[in-house]
Design a protein around this motif. Structure first.
Motif, PDB file in Angstrom:
ATOM      1  N   ASN A   1       0.831  -1.213   0.000  1.00  0.00           N
ATOM      2  CA  ASN A   1       0.000   0.000   0.000  1.00  0.00           C
ATOM      3  C   ASN A   1       0.865   1.263   0.000  1.00  0.00           C
ATOM      4  OD1 ASN A   1      -2.343   1.452  -0.126  1.00  0.00           O
ATOM      5  ND2 ASN A   1      -2.918   1.168   2.019  1.00  0.00           N
ATOM      6  N   LEU A   2       1.862   1.276  -0.870  1.00  0.00           N
ATOM      7  CA  LEU A   2       2.755   2.420  -0.992  1.00  0.00           C
ATOM      8  C   LEU A   2       2.365   3.348  -2.145  1.00  0.00           C
ATOM      9  CD1 LEU A   2       6.233   0.731  -0.377  1.00  0.00           C
ATOM     10  CD2 LEU A   2       4.986   2.234   1.181  1.00  0.00           C
ATOM     11  N   ILE A   3       1.230   3.078  -2.769  1.00  0.00           N
ATOM     12  CA  ILE A   3       0.791   3.966  -3.843  1.00  0.00           C
ATOM     13  C   ILE A   3       0.223   5.243  -3.217  1.00  0.00           C
ATOM     14  CG2 ILE A   3       0.346   2.260  -5.640  1.00  0.00           C
ATOM     15  CD1 ILE A   3      -2.557   2.194  -4.742  1.00  0.00           C
ATOM     16  N   ALA A   4       0.670   6.376  -3.733  1.00  0.00           N
ATOM     17  CA  ALA A   4       0.243   7.663  -3.189  1.00  0.00           C
ATOM     18  C   ALA A   4      -1.052   8.118  -3.855  1.00  0.00           C
ATOM     19  CB  ALA A   4       1.340   8.701  -3.408  1.00  0.00           C
ATOM     20  N   ARG A   5      -1.785   8.962  -3.151  1.00  0.00           N
ATOM     21  CA  ARG A   5      -2.975   9.544  -3.756  1.00  0.00           C
ATOM     22  C   ARG A   5      -2.584  10.356  -4.985  1.00  0.00           C
ATOM     23  NH1 ARG A   5      -6.294  11.760   1.584  1.00  0.00           N
ATOM     24  NH2 ARG A   5      -6.650   9.701   2.528  1.00  0.00           N
ATOM     25  N   PRO A   6      -3.403  10.322  -6.019  1.00  0.00           N
ATOM     26  CA  PRO A   6      -4.782   9.840  -6.086  1.00  0.00           C
ATOM     27  C   PRO A   6      -4.941   8.349  -6.377  1.00  0.00           C
ATOM     28  CG  PRO A   6      -4.195  10.838  -8.165  1.00  0.00           C
ATOM     29  CD  PRO A   6      -2.998  11.001  -7.273  1.00  0.00           C
ATOM     30  N   GLY A   7      -3.882   7.556  -6.215  1.00  0.00           N
ATOM     31  CA  GLY A   7      -4.007   6.117  -6.424  1.00  0.00           C
ATOM     32  C   GLY A   7      -4.719   5.445  -5.268  1.00  0.00           C
ATOM     33  N   TYR A   8      -5.489   4.412  -5.576  1.00  0.00           N
ATOM     34  CA  TYR A   8      -6.181   3.668  -4.526  1.00  0.00           C
ATOM     35  C   TYR A   8      -6.503   2.257  -5.013  1.00  0.00           C
ATOM     36  CZ  TYR A   8     -10.584   4.531  -7.070  1.00  0.00           C
ATOM     37  OH  TYR A   8     -11.568   4.569  -8.025  1.00  0.00           O
ATOM     38  N   ILE A   9      -6.679   1.358  -4.052  1.00  0.00           N
ATOM     39  CA  ILE A   9      -7.058  -0.025  -4.370  1.00  0.00           C
ATOM     40  C   ILE A   9      -8.574  -0.074  -4.516  1.00  0.00           C
ATOM     41  CG2 ILE A   9      -7.050  -2.423  -3.580  1.00  0.00           C
ATOM     42  CD1 ILE A   9      -4.492  -1.763  -2.012  1.00  0.00           C
ATOM     43  N   ALA A  10      -9.045  -0.343  -5.726  1.00  0.00           N
ATOM     44  CA  ALA A  10     -10.484  -0.329  -5.997  1.00  0.00           C
ATOM     45  C   ALA A  10     -11.150  -1.679  -5.753  1.00  0.00           C
ATOM     46  CB  ALA A  10     -10.734   0.111  -7.441  1.00  0.00           C
ATOM     47  N   GLY A  11     -10.368  -2.736  -5.697  1.00  0.00           N
ATOM     48  CA  GLY A  11     -10.945  -4.058  -5.479  1.00  0.00           C
ATOM     49  C   GLY A  11      -9.880  -5.122  -5.421  1.00  0.00           C
ATOM     50  N   GLY A  12     -10.286  -6.301  -4.995  1.00  0.00           N
ATOM     51  CA  GLY A  12      -9.364  -7.425  -4.928  1.00  0.00           C
ATOM     52  C   GLY A  12      -8.836  -7.661  -3.535  1.00  0.00           C
ATOM     53  N   SER A  13      -7.962  -8.639  -3.424  1.00  0.00           N
ATOM     54  CA  SER A  13      -7.466  -9.087  -2.127  1.00  0.00           C
ATOM     55  C   SER A  13      -5.958  -9.306  -2.180  1.00  0.00           C
ATOM     56  CB  SER A  13      -8.173 -10.397  -1.739  1.00  0.00           C
ATOM     57  OG  SER A  13      -7.559 -11.009  -0.639  1.00  0.00           O
ATOM     58  N   ILE A  14      -5.278  -8.923  -1.087  1.00  0.00           N
ATOM     59  CA  ILE A  14      -3.849  -9.220  -0.904  1.00  0.00           C
ATOM     60  C   ILE A  14      -3.720  -9.875   0.467  1.00  0.00           C
ATOM     61  CG2 ILE A  14      -1.495  -8.325  -0.782  1.00  0.00           C
ATOM     62  CD1 ILE A  14      -2.509  -5.825  -2.262  1.00  0.00           C
ATOM     63  N   ARG A  15      -3.448 -11.175   0.484  1.00  0.00           N
ATOM     64  CA  ARG A  15      -3.324 -11.894   1.748  1.00  0.00           C
ATOM     65  C   ARG A  15      -1.878 -12.328   1.949  1.00  0.00           C
ATOM     66  NH1 ARG A  15      -7.863 -12.934   4.341  1.00  0.00           N
ATOM     67  NH2 ARG A  15      -6.851 -14.472   5.676  1.00  0.00           N
ATOM     68  N   PHE A  16      -1.320 -11.919   3.088  1.00  0.00           N
ATOM     69  CA  PHE A  16       0.048 -12.278   3.433  1.00  0.00           C
ATOM     70  C   PHE A  16       0.029 -13.086   4.724  1.00  0.00           C
ATOM     71  CE2 PHE A  16       3.791 -11.100   6.063  1.00  0.00           C
ATOM     72  CZ  PHE A  16       4.751 -11.809   5.338  1.00  0.00           C
ATOM     73  N   ASP A  17       0.473 -14.341   4.632  1.00  0.00           N
ATOM     74  CA  ASP A  17       0.524 -15.233   5.794  1.00  0.00           C
ATOM     75  C   ASP A  17      -0.820 -15.261   6.517  1.00  0.00           C
ATOM     76  OD1 ASP A  17       1.793 -17.077   7.371  1.00  0.00           O
ATOM     77  OD2 ASP A  17       2.788 -15.622   8.656  1.00  0.00           O
ATOM     78  N   GLY A  18      -1.898 -15.303   5.740  1.00  0.00           N
ATOM     79  CA  GLY A  18      -3.242 -15.392   6.310  1.00  0.00           C
ATOM     80  C   GLY A  18      -3.880 -14.065   6.670  1.00  0.00           C
ATOM     81  N   GLN A  19      -3.134 -12.951   6.587  1.00  0.00           N
ATOM     82  CA  GLN A  19      -3.670 -11.641   6.939  1.00  0.00           C
ATOM     83  C   GLN A  19      -4.047 -10.863   5.678  1.00  0.00           C
ATOM     84  OE1 GLN A  19      -1.380  -9.573  10.305  1.00  0.00           O
ATOM     85  NE2 GLN A  19       0.175 -10.945   9.466  1.00  0.00           N
ATOM     86  N   GLU A  20      -5.205 -10.231   5.711  1.00  0.00           N
ATOM     87  CA  GLU A  20      -5.631  -9.385   4.598  1.00  0.00           C
ATOM     88  C   GLU A  20      -4.984  -8.003   4.742  1.00  0.00           C
ATOM     89  OE1 GLU A  20      -6.864  -8.051   1.292  1.00  0.00           O
ATOM     90  OE2 GLU A  20      -7.537 -10.077   1.832  1.00  0.00           O
TER      91      GLU A  20
END
Length: 340
Positions: A55-74
């Motif tokens: 989540n290092l993308i700066a505004r105006p970038g944003y995550i609009a959908g989808g999933s990122i799971r690391f070691d069971g954590q969202e």
């Protein structure tokens, strides 16, 4: 369960003229100790994919959908405070330009000690001892003297080794390397890639290597993704894709390698250029540059211009291409014709 699982990731940049889709439906996974390569031309979305993982993308970038799971954590809905415990600690990143990463007014030792203290309750002496060990791991000569030097006193290769040592400080599970050898000469590039490979194998660290160099990918990674205009268009075992690329874009990248050209002739190239993300072509984004939109008999694959291709399985690889899907359909024997 994989250590890292990315599913249907959609990243956009909100601009006045409307949202620009930087990533579209990106999915991949990474096992512990596995080495994954992400390749494509400039503008394909490789670095955006890497930055989005933390989540290092700066505004105006944003995550609009989808999933990122690391070691069971969202990770997509995780607070900044919780993410800080993962960034640098369990997932580290190596950026392209070490001079932009290192602070020019702090010595190497000060920066490494500061990094350790930010994540652990640790004294300065112990932190310096850990920093020294990490510099030794990346084969920096006279490591104790280097701790007291400043970035401008080191060569480009040495600075990149320092960046790798900082990435290893907290014994991460994953290292994301965003074109780590771009500014280095060929011999130093080889040394840095050999070093990354050695460290991953020795410490069972997962590696996501972002590059445009297919030669590096073939030597270092076990699996690879090929990206075009913000979408993954081919993925599978590196050796299979390098030896038998299925997607026309991947074939074009392979044919553009210097060793694929006849000595004395011009290098092969893919015609045209990467489309602007705010004006993507309809259907398959690659179709304006693709020589396979027209079949050998002169007829046209209209689906290339009208429909976004779905992934199809070809061997151990997955390919998003109407031509490949058509060829696979032609190879299949209809059920009623299957020999008993």
């Amino acid at each position: 369960m994989s250590l890292l699982e990315v599913n249907n990731l959609d990243v956009r940049f909100a601009l006045r003229r409307g949202d620009v889709k930087a990533l579209r439906d990106v999915s991949f996974s990474l096992d512990r100790g596995e080495r994954l390569g992400i390749v494509g031309e400039s503008g394909a979305g490789k670095s955006v994919a890497a930055f989005t993982l933390l989540n290092l993308i700066a505004r105006p970038g944003y995550i609009a959908g989808g999933s990122i799971r690391f070691d069971g954590q969202e990770l997509t809905g995780m607070s900044d405070r919780a993410l800080r415990r993962i960034r640098g600690n369990r997932i580290s990143m190596i950026f392209q330009d070490p001079m932009m990463t290192l602070n020019p007014v702090l010595s190497i030792g000060e920066q490494m000690v500061e990094c350790l203290k930010a994540h652990r309750r640790i004294g300065s002496r112990e932190a310096r001892a850990i920093a020294l060990r990490k510099l030794e791991q990346v084969h920096i000569p006279s490591p104790e003297a280097r701790l007291d030097q400043y970035p401008h006193e080191l060569s480009g290769g040495m600075r990149q080794r320092v960046i790798i040592a900082i990435a290893l400080l907290l014994d991460p599970d994953i290292i994301i390397a965003d074109e780590p050898t771009t500014a280095l000469d060929v011999t130093i590039q080889a040394e840095i890639m050999d070093l990354l490979l050695e460290l991953c194998e020795k410490h069972n660290v997962g590696l996501i290597l972002i590059t445009h160099d297919l030669g590096v990918v073939s030597q270092v990674t076990q699996r690879m993704l090929v990206m075009y205009a913000g979408r993954v268009i081919e993925q599978g075992p590196t050796r299979e894709i390098i030896n038998d690329p299925q997607h026309p874009y991947t074939q074009g990248l392979m044919n553009a390698l210097p060793q694929m050209a006849t000595p004395g002739s011009r290098l092969n190239q893919i015609p045209g250029s990467m489309p602007s993300l705010d004006n993507l072509p309809s259907g398959c984004a690659f179709h304006p540059r693709c020589g396979f939109v027209t079949r050998p008999d002169g007829s046209e694959r209209s689906a290339c211009r009208t429909r976004v291709p779905e992934f199809v399985a070809s061997g151990n690889c997955r390919v998003a291409c109407h031509m490949v899907a058509e060829m696979l359909d032609q190879e299949r024997i209809p059920a009623e014709e299957t020999p008993r």
